[in-house]
Structures are given as structure tokens and as C-alpha cells.
Design a protein around this motif. Structure first.
Motif, PDB file in Angstrom:
ATOM      1  N   MET A   1      21.891  41.812  20.369  1.00  0.00           N
ATOM      2  CA  MET A   1      22.864  42.884  20.091  1.00  0.00           C
ATOM      3  C   MET A   1      22.108  44.154  19.728  1.00  0.00           C
ATOM      4  N   PRO A   2      22.408  45.275  20.372  1.00  0.00           N
ATOM      5  CA  PRO A   2      21.653  46.500  20.119  1.00  0.00           C
ATOM      6  C   PRO A   2      21.876  46.991  18.703  1.00  0.00           C
ATOM      7  N   ASP A   3      20.848  47.698  18.165  1.00  0.00           N
ATOM      8  CA  ASP A   3      20.941  48.290  16.833  1.00  0.00           C
ATOM      9  C   ASP A   3      22.018  49.377  16.837  1.00  0.00           C
ATOM     10  N   SER A   4      22.682  49.534  15.674  1.00  0.00           N
ATOM     11  CA  SER A   4      23.774  50.516  15.593  1.00  0.00           C
ATOM     12  C   SER A   4      23.277  51.922  15.835  1.00  0.00           C
ATOM     13  N   ASN A   5      22.047  52.230  15.380  1.00  0.00           N
ATOM     14  CA  ASN A   5      21.515  53.571  15.596  1.00  0.00           C
ATOM     15  C   ASN A   5      21.209  53.810  17.075  1.00  0.00           C
ATOM     16  N   GLU A   6      20.790  52.776  17.795  1.00  0.00           N
ATOM     17  CA  GLU A   6      20.570  52.925  19.229  1.00  0.00           C
ATOM     18  C   GLU A   6      21.888  53.202  19.943  1.00  0.00           C
ATOM     19  N   TYR A   7      22.939  52.542  19.481  1.00  0.00           N
ATOM     20  CA  TYR A   7      24.267  52.773  20.066  1.00  0.00           C
ATOM     21  C   TYR A   7      24.711  54.211  19.810  1.00  0.00           C
ATOM     22  N   LYS A   8      24.497  54.703  18.579  1.00  0.00           N
ATOM     23  CA  LYS A   8      24.874  56.085  18.262  1.00  0.00           C
ATOM     24  C   LYS A   8      24.008  57.065  19.049  1.00  0.00           C
ATOM     25  N   THR A   9      22.722  56.729  19.229  1.00  0.00           N
ATOM     26  CA  THR A   9      21.836  57.614  20.007  1.00  0.00           C
ATOM     27  C   THR A   9      22.327  57.751  21.437  1.00  0.00           C
ATOM     28  N   GLU A  10      22.796  56.657  22.011  1.00  0.00           N
ATOM     29  CA  GLU A  10      23.323  56.710  23.369  1.00  0.00           C
ATOM     30  C   GLU A  10      24.590  57.551  23.438  1.00  0.00           C
ATOM     31  N   ILE A  11      25.416  57.459  22.399  1.00  0.00           N
ATOM     32  CA  ILE A  11      26.629  58.294  22.349  1.00  0.00           C
ATOM     33  C   ILE A  11      26.254  59.767  22.334  1.00  0.00           C
ATOM     34  N   VAL A  12      25.284  60.127  21.469  1.00  0.00           N
ATOM     35  CA  VAL A  12      24.842  61.525  21.382  1.00  0.00           C
ATOM     36  C   VAL A  12      24.257  61.974  22.708  1.00  0.00           C
ATOM     37  N   ARG A  13      23.489  61.098  23.350  1.00  0.00           N
ATOM     38  CA  ARG A  13      22.858  61.453  24.622  1.00  0.00           C
ATOM     39  C   ARG A  13      23.904  61.793  25.674  1.00  0.00           C
ATOM     40  N   ARG A  14      24.994  61.049  25.709  1.00  0.00           N
ATOM     41  CA  ARG A  14      26.026  61.280  26.729  1.00  0.00           C
ATOM     42  C   ARG A  14      26.942  62.442  26.370  1.00  0.00           C
ATOM     43  N   LEU A  15      27.249  62.605  25.070  1.00  0.00           N
ATOM     44  CA  LEU A  15      28.204  63.640  24.680  1.00  0.00           C
ATOM     45  C   LEU A  15      27.569  65.008  24.515  1.00  0.00           C
ATOM     46  N   VAL A  16      26.378  65.056  23.890  1.00  0.00           N
ATOM     47  CA  VAL A  16      25.751  66.341  23.560  1.00  0.00           C
ATOM     48  C   VAL A  16      24.526  66.609  24.417  1.00  0.00           C
ATOM     49  N   GLY A  17      23.707  65.571  24.627  1.00  0.00           N
ATOM     50  CA  GLY A  17      22.487  65.757  25.397  1.00  0.00           C
ATOM     51  C   GLY A  17      21.334  65.008  24.766  1.00  0.00           C
ATOM     52  N   PRO A  18      20.226  64.831  25.543  1.00  0.00           N
ATOM     53  CA  PRO A  18      19.103  64.020  25.050  1.00  0.00           C
ATOM     54  C   PRO A  18      18.146  64.765  24.134  1.00  0.00           C
ATOM     55  N   SER A  19      18.339  66.082  23.978  1.00  0.00           N
ATOM     56  CA  SER A  19      17.350  66.879  23.242  1.00  0.00           C
ATOM     57  C   SER A  19      17.385  66.663  21.741  1.00  0.00           C
ATOM     58  N   LEU A  20      18.446  66.038  21.220  1.00  0.00           N
ATOM     59  CA  LEU A  20      18.573  65.882  19.776  1.00  0.00           C
ATOM     60  C   LEU A  20      17.770  64.711  19.243  1.00  0.00           C
ATOM     61  N   GLY A  21      17.309  63.821  20.070  1.00  0.00           N
ATOM     62  CA  GLY A  21      16.491  62.714  19.623  1.00  0.00           C
ATOM     63  C   GLY A  21      17.313  61.542  19.132  1.00  0.00           C
ATOM     64  N   LYS A  22      16.726  60.760  18.239  1.00  0.00           N
ATOM     65  CA  LYS A  22      17.348  59.534  17.753  1.00  0.00           C
ATOM     66  C   LYS A  22      18.375  59.836  16.665  1.00  0.00           C
ATOM     67  N   ALA A  23      19.527  59.228  16.767  1.00  0.00           N
ATOM     68  CA  ALA A  23      20.591  59.423  15.776  1.00  0.00           C
ATOM     69  C   ALA A  23      20.247  58.694  14.480  1.00  0.00           C
ATOM     70  N   LYS A  24      20.474  59.372  13.355  1.00  0.00           N
ATOM     71  CA  LYS A  24      20.195  58.783  12.054  1.00  0.00           C
ATOM     72  C   LYS A  24      21.485  58.449  11.297  1.00  0.00           C
ATOM     73  N   ILE A  25      22.354  59.438  11.167  1.00  0.00           N
ATOM     74  CA  ILE A  25      23.630  59.214  10.482  1.00  0.00           C
ATOM     75  C   ILE A  25      24.733  59.928  11.252  1.00  0.00           C
ATOM     76  N   ASP A  26      25.953  59.572  10.992  1.00  0.00           N
ATOM     77  CA  ASP A  26      27.110  60.280  11.527  1.00  0.00           C
ATOM     78  C   ASP A  26      28.247  60.154  10.536  1.00  0.00           C
ATOM     79  N   PHE A  27      29.102  61.163  10.510  1.00  0.00           N
ATOM     80  CA  PHE A  27      30.221  61.171   9.572  1.00  0.00           C
ATOM     81  C   PHE A  27      31.335  62.057  10.121  1.00  0.00           C
ATOM     82  N   ALA A  28      32.544  61.780   9.651  1.00  0.00           N
ATOM     83  CA  ALA A  28      33.713  62.555  10.078  1.00  0.00           C
ATOM     84  C   ALA A  28      33.734  63.898   9.364  1.00  0.00           C
ATOM     85  N   CYS A  29      34.109  64.933  10.088  1.00  0.00           N
ATOM     86  CA  CYS A  29      34.233  66.279   9.520  1.00  0.00           C
ATOM     87  C   CYS A  29      35.073  67.118  10.479  1.00  0.00           C
TER      88      CYS A  29
END
Length: 512
Positions: free
Chosen positions: A1-29
Motif C-alpha cells: 500500500m503506497p505511503d499517504s505522502n506519496e499519494y498526496k504528492t501524486e495529487i499535487v503533481r496532477r492538480l498543480v504541477g510537479p515543481s512543488l516537490g514532495k507533499a508534506k502536509i495538507d489542510f482545509a482552508c
């Protein structure tokens, strides 16, 4: 099962782009009017929102960030240098608001950003850390203890919060400090007991030495020991009251009523009539009169110094078209001698959509006037703890309900009449009214006498003036008569010379 941060990184890569790097945290705002999520990564942050097909994407790289700042109670500002469509570089900024645990989020984002750009401006200066707090990263058990926030950083954050935004906003940092100190340093961490989950638990640890002298902290049912800590000296009640009034106007966002006139009674009589436990026209009875269902009203718990009183009211508040909201109102009463009474309320609800995303704080200031009588000022605002797509509707409804509550309560006080006041107060009011009538009658009689005297003086002046005019006319008439007599003598003398009738006429003239 993939790590949760890898899953979030893939989300960021598809939604925003690959330039932001590895996802660390995310929160609603929220960004502007768009509610979404902010993904904090190693190279930058990306915001994405998609509500009913309306998308918004924001991409910010840490190397371009020039300033980070806390805004209000739940917002973070990120200022950075961006490139416009025509190729020019200019300064831009984005405000991310409605962050549930803003203080801890800010510290974590600041640490990640400073790893890339250590020269940015910010509210707090934190030491570099190898990684971020696991309560935001979603790491599984076995995370390294260096991932935990440093206790020294948290203590500094608490002191900075106290100085910059007031003691109430340091509560989250205090809670985090308590949790971190309890965490084992053997590398194990359970994300289910994170700080964000513990926000709903009681604040049992208070390590703040400062005292809330201005009363800006509202009693919320958990911080009773803290809010009842400060008591001004009786000699300084007036000064403390003036400072409270000023700080209230700065703290609360809305004013429902300002210095509305109340019945002419003392503060003590007002408390007994409308605020005491056995008051016939109490706040609880007013809630019932507007359709609320009172489940329980606690008696006032008085502090040892007699300055503070706290209680809780549990009720069901019907919302047309939705049902009933389970509502809890925590109240805190302070009596500033003969200067005034302050009643703070912290109202929170649950059971209906969006009502558990915010709470309402309000303050009622009952002030004694120097020339007698009382006035009431009502202030309030809504504090959001998490986002909701119904925020606009819910906040508008909550603000309207708060304003209507104050206006309706004042109307109830004024309409209560003599039946709501103690017999002694009624007799005093009657005596005061009778004395006032006598004073008015005396003033009217004195005014009548003064006007009568003025009238007589005016008439006397007119008579004297008329008499002066009449005297002048009498003198003129006498002169005319003397003139006529002289002319008649001359005429008779001439007639005597002509026809011998002079002696008879002369006798007649002498008789005249």
C-alpha cells in the motif's frame, strides 16, 4: 500500500504541477471565496479548489516567498515575487483563511519554507528542523522523534501569541505544548491522538503567567479557572470598567445596540430582577419567550472574591426548515461595583448542518449613568473553527439572531414594567414621581408669578406714558383758551367803539 505522502504528492503533481516537490502536509482552508485544500510541499505550496465546477489553483514556490504573516485568528498571508503575463516581476500575496489550527500550521509551514528560504520575514523565528510535525503529515507509527515540534519553539510561540494577539489565541499553542511534553521520545507516535483531534478536549494545562486584566478571554466552559483569576481592586473598579469598555469595542466585530436606555433602577436591583438565579424575567425565560426550549440552567458559581460568576445554559434552538440545534451557552458575569455589569456568553451548537463549524461570542455591558439610570450595550461576533460551504448562510443567520437577541432582551426589560420590579423599587419610583410632579407644579407657579409681575410693570409703564401725553394736551388746551380770550377782548373793544355795546360785552367777558 503506497505511503499517504506519496499519494498526496501524486495529487499535487496532477492538480498543480510537479515543481512543488514532495507533499508534506495538507489542510482545509479558503482562498478568497474558494474553499479547498492547501498542500505544503518541499519546494512550495499549492492550493486547489473545485466547488460545483468552479476551479481555482494557486502555486507558490518557497524561493520566491518574501514574507509570512498571521492574519486575524485563523488566516495566514504568503507574500511572494511573481511574474505577470507581460514578463514583469511584481509582488503578489495570497491569504489563506479559516484554518482550524492556524498557529501550529503556521509554525510547520514556516519551518518547511525556511529550509529553502531562511531569509523570509515572519511572525515567529523558528529553528530549522529535519522534518515536519507528524500530526500534519499523516505519518504512520515509528516516525522519528525529531519530527516532533521543539518544546522551546512552542514556548516561544506561546509568548509571542500573548504579546501580539492576546491570551485567548495562545490556547492552541498551550494545548500543543501539553501534548508534546506527554509524547514518548522513543519514535512511536499515534496520529489518532494528534493536536487537531485534541482541540475538542478540555484545556487542563495552563502555563501562562500573565493575567487577562482586560477580560478579552471569553469563558467557554473549560477555562473557568483562568478567566476568574483576575480581580481589580475596589478602588480601581472605575478604571477597570473604562478599560473593559474600550477593549470590548476593539475586540468584537459587531455592535447590536449601543447605550440603550433601561428602567431607572440600580445595578443591584437590575441583577436581582433580570440576572439572578431566581429572577422572574431572566435570560432563560427570554429564551423561552422566543421559542427556545430550556433543558437546564445552572446556578451562578461565584468566585471566592465575589467578582466573578459563571454558569451554563443548555437549550434546544429551533431553526425553521432544518430542525432543532442542541445549544450550550456558557456565561460569565462580572460586577464592577457601582460602575457596571459585564455578561459574556460563548454559544456553541450541534445537530444541524454547519452549526458545529463556528461559535458565537457576545458581551452585554450594563452601565450606570452619572445622572441616574442604566444603559445597555450589546456586542458580538462569529468565530469559525472549520470551513463549510454553508458559511455565508450560517454566519448571516447567526449574526441576525445575535442582534435580534439583544434588541428583544431590551424590549423585554422595558416592557416588564412594575410587575418585574421589587415592591421597594416600585414605592421608590412612585415617591420619585410624586416629588417630580410637585417640583413641576412649583416651577409652574413661580413662572406664573414672574409673568404676572412683568405684565403689571408693562401696564404701569403704559399708564404713565399715557398720563404724560394727556398732561401735554391739557397745557396745549389751556394755551388755546387763553389765546381765544385775548382775541375776543380785542374784538369787543373794536365793537364798543362802533356801536356803544362795549360795557355789556366787557361784563360778559369778565364773567367768563
Amino acid at each position: 500500500m503506497p505511503d499517504s505522502n506519496e499519494y498526496k504528492t501524486e495529487i499535487v503533481r496532477r492538480l498543480v504541477g510537479p515543481s512543488l516537490g514532495k507533499a508534506k502536509i495538507d489542510f482545509a482552508c479558503a482562498n478568497g471565496s474558494y474553499s479547498g485544500r492547501l498542500y505544503v510541499c518541499t519546494n512550495g505550496a499549492g492550493f486547489y479548489s473545485n466547488l460545483f465546477g468552479f476551479e481555482r489553483t494557486v502555486c507558490i514556490h518557497w524561493k520566491h516567498v518574501t514574507k509570512m504573516k498571521k492574519m486575524r485568528t485563523s488566516s495566514i498571508l504568503l507574500q511572494y515575487v511573481g511574474t505577470s503575463k507581460n514578463g514583469k516581476r511584481n509582488t503578489k500575496e495570497h491569504i489563506f483563511k479559516s484554518i482550524a489550527d492556524r498557529d501550529n500550521v503556521f509554525d510547520t509551514v514556516s519551518r518547511i519554507c525556511r529550509q529553502v528560504n531562511p531569509n523570509i520575514e515572519g511572525d515567529n523565528s523558528t529553528d530549522d528542523c529535519k522534518d515536519v510535525s507528524p500530526e500534519f503529515s499523516g505519518l504512520s507509527e515509528g516516525a522519528d522523534s525529531s519530527d516532533l515540534p521543539k518544546i522551546s519553539d512552542l514556548r516561544a510561540s506561546i509568548n509571542a501569541e500573548i504579546r501580539s494577539q492576546g491570551i485567548r489565541h495562545a490556547a492552541n499553542a498551550v494545548n500543543q505544548l501539553a501534548n508534546v511534553e506527554k509524547q514518548p521520545l522513543n519514535g512511536s507516535f499515534n496520529s489518532e491522538t494528534s493536536v487537531m483531534d485534541k482541540e475538542k478536549e478540555e484545556l487542563t494545562v495552563y502555563k501562562i503567567e500573565e493575567v487577562d486584566e482586560l477580560g478579552s478571554t471569553i469563558y467557554d466552559g473549560k477555562n473557568g479557572d483562568f478567566v476568574t483569576k483576575f480581580c481589580p481592586d475596589q478602588d480601581n473598579f472605575g478604571k477597570a470598567w473604562n478599560e473593559l469598555v474600550k477593549s470590548s469595542e476593539d475586540y468584537f466585530k459587531f455592535t447590536a445596540v449601543k447605550k440603550a436606555d433601561l428602567p431607572d433602577i440600580s445595578l443591584e436591583a437590575f441583577f436581582e430582577t433580570f440576572l439572578s438565579d431566581d429572577a422572574e424575567n431572566s435570560i432563560s425565560s427570554f429564551h423561552e419567550s422566543i421559542g427556545d426550549i430550556i433543558n437546564n440552567t445552572d446556578s451562578w458559581t461565584e468566585s471566592a472574591n465575589g467578582f466573578h460568576r459563571i454558569r451554563t445554559i443548555n437549550l434546544d434552538h429551533p431553526v425553521p426548515g432544518y430542525g432543532k440545534a442542541k445549544t450550550t451557552k456558557h456565561q460569565h458575569c462580572r460586577v464592577y461595583g457601582t460602575g457596571g455589569i459585564c455578561i459574556d456568553s460563548h454559544t456553541e451548537s450541534e445537530g444541524l448542518p454547519a452549526v458545529d463549524c463556528f461559535y458565537v461570542e457576545d458581551r452585554m455591558l450594563i452601565e450606570a449613568n452619572e445622572d441616574g439610570g442604566l444603559t445597555l450595550t450589546g456586542l458580538y461576533h462569529t468565530v469559525w473553527t472549520k470551513t463549510s460551504w454553508m458559511k455565508g448562510i450560517a454566519e448571516k443567520s447567526a449574526n441576525a439572531a445575535s442582534a435580534d437577541f439583544f434588541k428583544g432582551f431590551i424590549e423585554m426589560i422595558n416592557n416588564a414594567g412594575e410587575s418585574a420590579l421589587p415592591p421597594v423599587i416600585i414605592e421608590l419610583q412612585k415617591e420619585h414621581k410624586e416629588e417630580g410632579q410637585k417640583i413641576e407644579e412649583t416651577r409652574f407657579a413661580l413662572l406664573f408669578v414672574i409673568l404676572f409681575v412683568l405684565f403689571m410693570l408693562v401696564n404701569l409703564i403704559r399708564v404713565r406714558w399715557k398720563m404724560g401725553q394727556l398732561g401735554g394736551k391739557v397745557v396745549e388746551l389751556k394755551d388755546e383758551i387763553d389765546y381765544l380770550k385775548s382775541q375776543l377782548v380785542i374784538a369787543l373793544a373794536k365793537a364798543q367803539e362802533k356801536n356803544g355795546l362795549g360795557e355789556c360785552v366787557s361784563e360778559v367777558i369778565r364773567d367768563i
